[in-house]
Design an enzyme around this catalytic site. Structure first.
Site, short mmCIF file in Angstrom:
data_model
loop_
_atom_site.label_atom_id
_atom_site.label_comp_id
_atom_site.label_asym_id
_atom_site.label_seq_id
_atom_site.Cartn_x
_atom_site.Cartn_y
_atom_site.Cartn_z
N SER A 1 0.90 -1.08 0.15
CA SER A 1 0.15 -0.12 -0.04
C SER A 1 0.86 1.35 0.02
O SER A 1 1.94 1.46 -1.06
CB SER A 1 -1.07 -0.06 0.97
OG SER A 1 -1.94 1.09 0.92
N ASP B 1 -9.61 -5.02 -5.44
CA ASP B 1 -9.03 -3.92 -4.56
C ASP B 1 -10.15 -2.70 -4.79
O ASP B 1 -9.91 -2.16 -5.86
CB ASP B 1 -7.74 -3.48 -4.99
CG ASP B 1 -7.10 -2.78 -3.56
OD1 ASP B 1 -7.63 -1.79 -3.30
OD2 ASP B 1 -5.83 -3.10 -3.43
N HIS C 1 -8.09 -5.02 -0.93
CA HIS C 1 -6.82 -4.23 -0.57
C HIS C 1 -6.60 -4.75 0.96
O HIS C 1 -5.08 -4.99 1.35
CB HIS C 1 -7.02 -2.76 -0.57
CG HIS C 1 -5.83 -2.04 -0.21
ND1 HIS C 1 -4.99 -2.00 -1.32
CD2 HIS C 1 -5.22 -1.25 0.71
CE1 HIS C 1 -3.85 -1.23 -0.78
NE2 HIS C 1 -4.01 -0.70 0.45
#
Length: 459
Positions: free
Chosen positions: A194, A343, A376
């Site tokens: 991330s 995601d 995610h």
């Protein structure tokens, strides 16, 4: 009985004498004349004031240090960063993993060097929990270095500042042998998920020109939940339970670009909201801004809405900080990308564009492991065994893919040859996460806001 209870609690209580926050710690201040030092030079060092955190208990490792390192911002202006070096028991001084946390904050007191210390504020809980990802690296006997890559201005999502800081942190770690016993010719692998992937990806892309001498040390970079387009994440999170990520990102960019900040200030009549964008860590930022609309809806914070992106100054800054737009920046080291197909925070479309850009440019080794069933949040856990297996293989001298390879699996738990102990470790972690009341569709990034508000007590 009370005496026995005291014996049990006293060591924990002693450990909770809080570490000093960066904003109040002179160690973080640049010494006089630091500008004359070369980038990557160690300006000062110390043992970490507190042990490395395992959230509720300290992590048991051989040693840990903080290094104050000369770096520079996006414009070439000299600055300093702090980086944390961790030495496990029975460490191999020839192997170093550079792990970039997903700090995702525009506040100095959320810096990894502080957050990774036992007793750091609960608002840094996201970084504290990342020690769960650090542990397998340390268990392998690798030294681990984790930089405050956002720099002293806390420039979340600013690519050049972040990438340069990662490379200067590695330079410093490799020069720290008299302090840490790490070999100067140690091999290095970078890893980030991330926000940490943004920093790691920029480091990999900048390295050929910015730090060419590290080419002989670097074995590759693992990039998960890969952030290559900050506008896409803003579009995906505005008005959702993850809107706080957008607020923190706006604060981070404003910290680096005064002209960006001025344009935003002139476009809002909710100045008090804007003034708080640089006052949250990741967890409390997300909780504070659940469902907030910044650029969409009838009650948006910025009057121009998405049209603000048409402002030439804003547009240039956004593009300057998106790897997807930097076709001229191509890593020369092997790259692993892993990402969830569903995601909802970092849409995969821009990851695929970056992958194709690098392939078209002739990158030597690029492996893309796409996960069909995770978003995610859960890919943080499900993808970690992919990264660790790849990293272990790099340190063990195993061959990487030649050219480009994109494989889509039902789950990244199916990645080949994951060591059973690592796979079981992360399967257990996934089960814990799913059972914590964040919502039945957490694998699709559909999170119950009430569950999200419980984050500080879930871990």
């Amino acid at each position: 009985m009370l005496f026995l209870l005291f014996l049990l609690v006293a060591p924990i209580y002693a450990g909770l004498i809080l570490p000093t926050k960066p904003s109040n710690d002179p160690f973080y201040n640049a010494p006089a004349g630091f500008e004359k030092a070369a980038v990557g030079e160690i300006l000062q060092s110390r043992k970490t004031p507190k042990p490395i955190t395992g959230v509720f208990v300290p992590v048991k490792i051989q040693n840990s240090w903080q290094l104050l390192v000369r770096s520079e911002d996006s414009f070439g202006n000299p600055n300093v960063i702090v980086t944390t070096v961790m030495e496990p028991f029975n460490a191999d001084p020839s192997k170093l993993a550079s792990y970039q946390v997903f700090e995702d904050s525009a506040k100095a007191d959320c810096a990894p060097s502080y957050a990774l210390q036992f007793g750091s504020d609960v608002t840094t809980i996201a970084t504290q929990v990342e020690t769960y990802l650090l542990a397998p690296l340390l268990d392998q006997g690798y030294y681990v270095v984790s930089p405050d890559y956002e720099g002293p201005k806390s420039t979340f999502t600013v690519g050049k500042q972040s990438g340069q800081a990662v490379l200067n942190s590695i330079r410093a770690a490799l020069k720290s042998g008299k302090i840490t016993n790490l070999a100067e010719d140690a091999k290095v692998v970078m890893w980030g998920y991330s926000g940490g992937s943004l920093a790691s990806g920029w480091a990999a892309a900048l390295q050929p020109n910015y730090a060419p001498e590290l080419g002989g040390n670097l074995l590759g970079a693992a990039l998960g939940g890969f952030v290559t387009n900050i506008t896409a994440t803003a579009e995906a999170t505005d008005g959702t339970v993850f809107a706080g990520i957008m607020a923190n990102a706006l604060g981070g960019v404003a910290n680096e670009y005064p002209e960006f900040k001025q344009i935003l200030q002139n476009d809002t009549d909710k100045q008090s909201v804007f003034d708080q964008f640089d006052n949250h860590c990741l967890a409390d930022g997300v909780i504070n801004y659940i469902g907030k609309h910044f650029l969409s809806g009838t009650n948006k914070i910025f009057k121009s809405g998405w049209n603000i992106l048409k402002n030439p100054t804003i547009s240039k800054i956004v593009e300057d900080n998106g790897l997807v737009y930097q076709k001229q920046l191509v890593p020369k080291i092997p790259i692993l990308i892993y990402h969830g197909a569903i995601d909802q925070i970092v849409p995969i479309v821009n990851v695929k564009k970056t992958y194709q850009n690098w392939c078209d440019a002739g990158i030597a080794s690029l492996e893309f492991s796409e996960d069909a069933t995770n978003g995610h949040i859960t890919e943080t856990i499900v993808g970690a065994p992919v990264a660790l297996t790849w990293i272990i293989n790099r340190f063990n001298g195993k061959q990487t893919v030649s050219g480009c390879q994109h494989v889509k699996r039902t789950s990244n738990f199916e990645y080949p040859n994951i060591p059973p102990s690592i796979l079981n470790y992360f399967k257990a972690a996934l089960n814990i996460l799913i059972q914590k009341g964040l919502g039945p569709d957490i694998q699709k990034d559909q999170v119950n806001p009430d569950g999200l508000k419980k984050i500080p007590i879930l871990v």
